[in-house]
Design a protein around this motif. Structure first.
Motif, PDB file in Angstrom:
ATOM      1  N   VAL A  44     -61.728  92.599 -33.843  1.00 47.77           N
ATOM      2  CA  VAL A  44     -60.769  92.157 -32.833  1.00 47.77           C
ATOM      3  C   VAL A  44     -61.247  90.867 -32.180  1.00 47.77           C
ATOM      4  CG1 VAL A  44     -59.800  92.736 -30.567  1.00 47.77           C
ATOM      5  CG2 VAL A  44     -59.766  94.416 -32.390  1.00 47.77           C
ATOM      6  N   GLY A  48     -58.640  88.944 -34.074  1.00 45.18           N
ATOM      7  CA  GLY A  48     -57.488  89.393 -33.304  1.00 45.18           C
ATOM      8  C   GLY A  48     -57.014  90.780 -33.709  1.00 45.18           C
ATOM      9  N   VAL A  49     -56.147  91.332 -32.892  1.00 45.71           N
ATOM     10  CA  VAL A  49     -55.661  92.701 -33.088  1.00 45.71           C
ATOM     11  C   VAL A  49     -54.860  92.873 -34.380  1.00 45.71           C
ATOM     12  CG1 VAL A  49     -54.193  94.502 -32.078  1.00 45.71           C
ATOM     13  CG2 VAL A  49     -55.720  93.185 -30.618  1.00 45.71           C
ATOM     14  N   LEU A  52     -56.494  94.375 -37.555  1.00 47.82           N
ATOM     15  CA  LEU A  52     -56.902  95.780 -37.629  1.00 47.82           C
ATOM     16  C   LEU A  52     -56.090  96.558 -38.656  1.00 47.82           C
ATOM     17  CD1 LEU A  52     -57.522  96.728 -33.895  1.00 47.82           C
ATOM     18  CD2 LEU A  52     -59.219  96.390 -35.692  1.00 47.82           C
TER      19      LEU A  52
END
Length: 86
Positions: A44, A48-49, A52
């Motif tokens: 993350v 970044g998210v 995921l």
């Protein structure tokens, strides 16, 4: 969800070392949770998210592949265990 069947199988195969085997199984589970949280945090932070989702799919596919590979060997292990009286 998955813990009881795994523990039941381990107890069936462990014999006299059932307490040690269950402790190792729990330790491995908790280590996996900790490592996953650590790597997820790094992912993350760096990507970044949204990254995921891709990482989760990749890890899931690897897990399914490992499960299939190890389940192929399950029947001979049970046969060998049954052949060796304790």
């Amino acid at each position: 969800m998955y813990l009881v069947p795994i523990q039941h199988r381990l107890l069936g195969l462990a014999g006299d070392r059932s307490k040690l085997v269950l402790a190792m199984n729990s330790s491995t589970t908790f280590a996996g949770i900790a490592i996953g949280a650590f790597l997820g945090g790094i992912l993350v932070e760096t990507s970044g998210v949204p990254s995921l989702a891709a990482a989760s799919i990749l890890i899931g596919l690897i897990g399914i592949g490992l499960a299939v590979a190890f389940m192929r060997d399950a029947a001979p292990a049970e046969t060998a265990t049954a052949a060796c009286p304790r």
